[in-house]
Each structure stands twice: as structure tokens, then as C-alpha cells.
Design a protein around this motif. Sequence first.
Motif, PDB file in Angstrom:
ATOM      1  N   VAL A   1      -9.869  24.298 -11.858  1.00  6.82           N
ATOM      2  CA  VAL A   1     -11.112  22.927 -11.291  1.00  6.82           C
ATOM      3  C   VAL A   1     -10.600  22.165 -12.446  1.00  6.82           C
ATOM      4  O   VAL A   1     -10.503  20.681 -12.246  1.00  6.82           O
ATOM      5  CB  VAL A   1     -12.070  23.540 -11.267  1.00  6.82           C
ATOM      6  CG1 VAL A   1     -12.648  21.953 -10.759  1.00  6.82           C
ATOM      7  CG2 VAL A   1     -11.872  24.059  -9.902  1.00  6.82           C
ATOM      8  N   LEU A   2     -11.088  22.537 -14.195  1.00  4.44           N
ATOM      9  CA  LEU A   2     -10.459  22.468 -14.908  1.00  4.44           C
ATOM     10  C   LEU A   2      -9.193  21.417 -15.265  1.00  4.44           C
ATOM     11  O   LEU A   2      -9.324  19.982 -15.974  1.00  4.44           O
ATOM     12  CB  LEU A   2     -11.577  23.259 -16.822  1.00  4.44           C
ATOM     13  CG  LEU A   2     -12.694  23.356 -16.562  1.00  4.44           C
ATOM     14  CD1 LEU A   2     -13.372  24.443 -17.804  1.00  4.44           C
ATOM     15  CD2 LEU A   2     -13.915  22.194 -16.436  1.00  4.44           C
ATOM     16  N   ARG A   3      -8.078  22.646 -14.808  1.00  2.52           N
ATOM     17  CA  ARG A   3      -6.932  22.232 -14.970  1.00  2.52           C
ATOM     18  C   ARG A   3      -6.611  20.342 -14.013  1.00  2.52           C
ATOM     19  O   ARG A   3      -6.050  20.110 -14.501  1.00  2.52           O
ATOM     20  CB  ARG A   3      -6.333  23.213 -14.204  1.00  2.52           C
ATOM     21  CG  ARG A   3      -4.405  22.714 -15.414  1.00  2.52           C
ATOM     22  CD  ARG A   3      -3.797  23.902 -14.611  1.00  2.52           C
ATOM     23  NE  ARG A   3      -3.857  24.357 -15.511  1.00  2.52           N
ATOM     24  CZ  ARG A   3      -4.502  26.254 -15.737  1.00  2.52           C
ATOM     25  NH1 ARG A   3      -4.823  26.142 -14.054  1.00  2.52           N
ATOM     26  NH2 ARG A   3      -4.582  27.011 -15.780  1.00  2.52           N
ATOM     27  N   ASP A   4      -7.479  20.976 -13.045  1.00  2.00           N
ATOM     28  CA  ASP A   4      -7.276  19.298 -11.844  1.00  2.00           C
ATOM     29  C   ASP A   4      -8.068  18.241 -12.430  1.00  2.00           C
ATOM     30  O   ASP A   4      -6.669  17.516 -13.043  1.00  2.00           O
ATOM     31  CB  ASP A   4      -7.930  19.683 -10.560  1.00  2.00           C
ATOM     32  CG  ASP A   4      -6.934  21.137  -9.983  1.00  2.00           C
ATOM     33  OD1 ASP A   4      -6.242  21.074 -10.415  1.00  2.00           O
ATOM     34  OD2 ASP A   4      -7.859  21.349  -8.452  1.00  2.00           O
ATOM     35  N   HIS A   5      -9.069  18.680 -13.265  1.00  2.00           N
ATOM     36  CA  HIS A   5      -9.305  16.978 -13.853  1.00  2.00           C
ATOM     37  C   HIS A   5      -8.882  16.810 -15.381  1.00  2.00           C
ATOM     38  O   HIS A   5      -7.914  15.683 -15.054  1.00  2.00           O
ATOM     39  CB  HIS A   5     -10.578  17.420 -13.903  1.00  2.00           C
ATOM     40  CG  HIS A   5     -11.569  17.417 -13.408  1.00  2.00           C
ATOM     41  ND1 HIS A   5     -12.086  18.735 -13.303  1.00  2.00           N
ATOM     42  CD2 HIS A   5     -12.973  17.127 -13.074  1.00  2.00           C
ATOM     43  CE1 HIS A   5     -13.339  19.093 -12.277  1.00  2.00           C
ATOM     44  NE2 HIS A   5     -14.107  17.126 -12.218  1.00  2.00           N
ATOM     45  N   LEU A   6      -8.048  17.727 -15.434  1.00  2.00           N
ATOM     46  CA  LEU A   6      -6.794  17.590 -16.943  1.00  2.00           C
ATOM     47  C   LEU A   6      -5.470  16.284 -15.813  1.00  2.00           C
ATOM     48  O   LEU A   6      -5.032  15.485 -16.305  1.00  2.00           O
ATOM     49  CB  LEU A   6      -6.502  18.018 -17.944  1.00  2.00           C
ATOM     50  CG  LEU A   6      -7.498  18.497 -18.337  1.00  2.00           C
ATOM     51  CD1 LEU A   6      -7.441  19.762 -19.253  1.00  2.00           C
ATOM     52  CD2 LEU A   6      -7.898  17.259 -19.556  1.00  2.00           C
ATOM     53  N   GLU A   7      -5.111  17.456 -15.035  1.00  2.00           N
ATOM     54  CA  GLU A   7      -4.149  16.764 -14.492  1.00  2.00           C
ATOM     55  C   GLU A   7      -4.132  14.965 -13.905  1.00  2.00           C
ATOM     56  O   GLU A   7      -3.306  14.715 -13.947  1.00  2.00           O
ATOM     57  CB  GLU A   7      -3.809  17.609 -13.177  1.00  2.00           C
ATOM     58  CG  GLU A   7      -2.936  19.076 -13.416  1.00  2.00           C
ATOM     59  CD  GLU A   7      -1.981  19.059 -13.850  1.00  2.00           C
ATOM     60  OE1 GLU A   7      -1.323  17.694 -14.083  1.00  2.00           O
ATOM     61  OE2 GLU A   7      -1.238  20.319 -14.646  1.00  2.00           O
ATOM     62  N   ALA A   8      -5.545  15.092 -13.336  1.00  2.00           N
ATOM     63  CA  ALA A   8      -5.315  13.840 -12.508  1.00  2.00           C
ATOM     64  C   ALA A   8      -5.609  12.646 -13.167  1.00  2.00           C
ATOM     65  O   ALA A   8      -5.854  11.362 -13.320  1.00  2.00           O
ATOM     66  CB  ALA A   8      -7.046  13.909 -11.737  1.00  2.00           C
ATOM     67  N   ASN A   9      -6.712  13.197 -14.409  1.00  2.05           N
ATOM     68  CA  ASN A   9      -7.415  11.774 -15.151  1.00  2.05           C
ATOM     69  C   ASN A   9      -6.628  11.061 -16.649  1.00  2.05           C
ATOM     70  O   ASN A   9      -6.926  10.843 -17.195  1.00  2.05           O
ATOM     71  CB  ASN A   9      -9.597  12.232 -15.504  1.00  2.05           C
ATOM     72  CG  ASN A   9     -10.156  12.328 -14.655  1.00  2.05           C
ATOM     73  OD1 ASN A   9      -9.510  11.904 -13.523  1.00  2.05           O
ATOM     74  ND2 ASN A   9     -11.375  12.604 -14.764  1.00  2.05           N
ATOM     75  N   ALA A  10      -6.051  12.554 -17.154  1.00  2.00           N
ATOM     76  CA  ALA A  10      -5.266  12.628 -18.446  1.00  2.00           C
ATOM     77  C   ALA A  10      -4.079  12.558 -17.954  1.00  2.00           C
ATOM     78  O   ALA A  10      -3.254  11.131 -18.894  1.00  2.00           O
ATOM     79  CB  ALA A  10      -5.911  13.998 -19.046  1.00  2.00           C
TER      80      ALA A  10
ATOM     81  N   THR B   1       0.857  -1.305   0.171  1.00  2.00           N
ATOM     82  CA  THR B   1       0.391  -0.150   0.015  1.00  2.00           C
ATOM     83  C   THR B   1       0.790   1.517   0.097  1.00  2.00           C
ATOM     84  O   THR B   1       2.071   1.486   0.970  1.00  2.00           O
ATOM     85  CB  THR B   1      -0.851  -0.254   0.985  1.00  2.00           C
ATOM     86  OG1 THR B   1      -0.242   0.030   2.086  1.00  2.00           O
ATOM     87  CG2 THR B   1      -2.103  -0.856   1.035  1.00  2.00           C
ATOM     88  N   VAL B   2       0.269   1.771  -0.559  1.00  2.00           N
ATOM     89  CA  VAL B   2       1.206   3.148  -0.732  1.00  2.00           C
ATOM     90  C   VAL B   2       0.630   4.786  -0.681  1.00  2.00           C
ATOM     91  O   VAL B   2      -0.280   4.763  -2.209  1.00  2.00           O
ATOM     92  CB  VAL B   2       2.156   3.343  -2.912  1.00  2.00           C
ATOM     93  CG1 VAL B   2       3.622   4.425  -1.674  1.00  2.00           C
ATOM     94  CG2 VAL B   2       3.284   1.864  -1.843  1.00  2.00           C
ATOM     95  N   ALA B   3       0.544   5.760  -0.945  1.00  2.00           N
ATOM     96  CA  ALA B   3      -0.550   6.980  -0.412  1.00  2.00           C
ATOM     97  C   ALA B   3      -0.235   7.899  -1.427  1.00  2.00           C
ATOM     98  O   ALA B   3       1.567   7.779  -1.497  1.00  2.00           O
ATOM     99  CB  ALA B   3      -0.988   7.398   0.885  1.00  2.00           C
ATOM    100  N   ALA B   4      -0.899   7.850  -2.549  1.00  2.00           N
ATOM    101  CA  ALA B   4      -0.237   8.628  -3.788  1.00  2.00           C
ATOM    102  C   ALA B   4      -1.903   9.726  -4.399  1.00  2.00           C
ATOM    103  O   ALA B   4      -2.784   9.242  -3.787  1.00  2.00           O
ATOM    104  CB  ALA B   4       0.192   8.114  -4.695  1.00  2.00           C
ATOM    105  N   ASP B   5      -1.808  10.598  -4.822  1.00  2.00           N
ATOM    106  CA  ASP B   5      -2.164  11.760  -4.984  1.00  2.00           C
ATOM    107  C   ASP B   5      -2.350  12.237  -6.632  1.00  2.00           C
ATOM    108  O   ASP B   5      -1.303  12.659  -6.965  1.00  2.00           O
ATOM    109  CB  ASP B   5      -1.893  13.080  -3.937  1.00  2.00           C
ATOM    110  CG  ASP B   5      -3.582  14.252  -4.377  1.00  2.00           C
ATOM    111  OD1 ASP B   5      -3.709  14.524  -5.837  1.00  2.00           O
ATOM    112  OD2 ASP B   5      -4.278  14.281  -3.721  1.00  2.00           O
ATOM    113  N   LEU B   6      -3.320  11.944  -7.275  1.00  2.00           N
ATOM    114  CA  LEU B   6      -2.957  12.468  -8.564  1.00  2.00           C
ATOM    115  C   LEU B   6      -2.891  13.435  -8.842  1.00  2.00           C
ATOM    116  O   LEU B   6      -2.765  14.046 -10.135  1.00  2.00           O
ATOM    117  CB  LEU B   6      -4.427  11.834  -9.298  1.00  2.00           C
ATOM    118  CG  LEU B   6      -5.162  10.051  -9.446  1.00  2.00           C
ATOM    119  CD1 LEU B   6      -6.622   9.855  -9.798  1.00  2.00           C
ATOM    120  CD2 LEU B   6      -4.226   9.850  -9.788  1.00  2.00           C
ATOM    121  N   LEU B   7      -3.536  14.844  -8.231  1.00  2.00           N
ATOM    122  CA  LEU B   7      -3.256  15.963  -8.311  1.00  2.00           C
ATOM    123  C   LEU B   7      -1.415  16.347  -8.082  1.00  2.00           C
ATOM    124  O   LEU B   7      -1.530  17.515  -8.231  1.00  2.00           O
ATOM    125  CB  LEU B   7      -3.963  16.869  -7.648  1.00  2.00           C
ATOM    126  CG  LEU B   7      -4.877  16.780  -7.982  1.00  2.00           C
ATOM    127  CD1 LEU B   7      -6.157  17.591  -6.702  1.00  2.00           C
ATOM    128  CD2 LEU B   7      -5.982  17.329  -9.688  1.00  2.00           C
TER     129      LEU B   7
END
Length: 281
Positions: free
Chosen positions: A127-136, A77-83
Motif C-alpha cells: 500500500v505504501l508502494r501504491d502511494h509512491l506510484e500514484a503521488n511521485a 476528458t480522458v479516463a486515467a488511473d495514477l496506479l
Amino acid sequence: MSEKVAFVTGASRGIGKAIAVELAGAGYDVAITARTMHEGDAHEHSSTLRRSDTSPLPGSLDSTADLVRAEGQRCLTVAADLLDHPTLVAAADRVLGEWGHVDVLVNNGRYVGPGHMDLILDTPVRVLRDHLEANALAPVVLVKAIVPGMIERGDGTVINITSGAGYGDPPAPAGQGGWGLGYAFSKGAMHRIAGVLAVETRELGIRAYNVQPGFIATERIAQDMAAFGFDASTGAPAAVVGKVCCWLLESPDAERYNGQNIEAQELCDELGLLPGWSLVP
């Protein structure tokens, strides 16, 4: 001890948890990442900018790890944040450092937070940029960290858990049974990764797939999404997606889907991968 290793993001609950458990059942050791390490950890998970919601969601990396180990497999288990892309690189480095290689990367985690259910004119560009950072972009970060090792070994698979929102219009505005632009266009960008990756690496032994889950009854859908027009009781079980991922990894027939999008519920039903479940009630 298993020699097969999987790396699954967003595995504290829902689809990611189901994939991790199914892979363990198929003989994979599983490394899992998410923001929520322990039961009760609080993170922002409101889908709208109009309010905050940090109430704990069911699930954690700890509880998923227990299920993986109950299948007789190792779990890291490794904590990580997509952002926070450096945390993803650190997670990949740790898995590779401790286990030596990764056979399958499952990019399941996605942006969870405000803007998912807000209208375009109400959603700040940041906020739209955050979606791109995390999802793409986060999946690309992990591809760049893990696929070179797959190429060295001459074998490996990348599975991206995408969404119909990435290639279809919502049935209604966000908050009324539809979804916002942040989710849609970031998933649309993610949707293109597998096809390009497959073209670039198929001669090197790498396979890449999009798996589109359809509407799945997850813990977060049940807790958060009724207010936005989504009824968890109508969703398919998350195990559907896990079964499809295992089939893609284990069946010789899966090669023909390399670089393509797989509709998980349709394939699961067609092949009878989940006994007792069918698209037809």
C-alpha cells in the motif's frame, strides 16, 4: 479558438476541478483526467484499511467539462488511473494527437484509497508502494510524456500540487488529525520533482513549480474526512489554488519562483487574487 492548452490530472472534483475552471477562464483549452468519468461512478475512496467505501463522491469529468465549456473553451476528458501508468501515457498521447501540444501540465491527482489514514505498523508495504506510484512516479510519467514537446516548442510549465505533509510532521497520529506515512513520504518525493526539473530545463524555456494548497474545503474532505479529525468548514475554497496557478502562468513576476515551492493561500492573500477571500476571517 484558443492556442493555449492545459492538461490537469485529478480534475473530477476539488482542487483539480477548480484549477481546470480557472484556467478555462484565463483562455486555456483544458484536457482533464481522473478515474471518475460520470456522476455516480463508484471507486474505492476509504482512507483506511479497516473498511471499504465505494459510495459515489460528488463530481466527475463530465461535470468539470461542462464548467470548462461554459467558459467558452474546449475540454477533452480522458479516463486515467495514477496506479496504471500506461493509461497516463495513453491520455497524454491522445491530447497531443488531438490538440497538437500542451503548454501547461498540472499534476494534481493523488492516491485516493486505503492507507492514507493508517499507522505505519498497520500499513502493508504494497500500500505504501501504491502511494509512491500514484503521488511521485505518475507525475514523472507525465513529465516524460509531455515535457519533450514543450522543449521542442521552447516554452512550457509544469505545476505540481504538493502538500505540507511532504515537508512537515503531522500534528497527531493518522486518524486523529494527522496523516499516514504513505501520503507524507510520497508527497515528499513529489516535492523534489519541480526543483530538479527546473535546474535541468530552465535554459530550454521550461518552468516548474510546486504549489502547496494548504487545507482546502473539497467535496471529498466534506464527505470522508470528518471521521479523521478534519473539518471542511475551516478550509479555504479550492478556487484559491486555481487563481494561484493562473497567476504563475500569466504574470511576468512568476518567473522568480521557478523551481520553488509556493504556499498558495499566502500568495493568494498577499496578491488579492480571489476577491472576497482572505486568510484573516
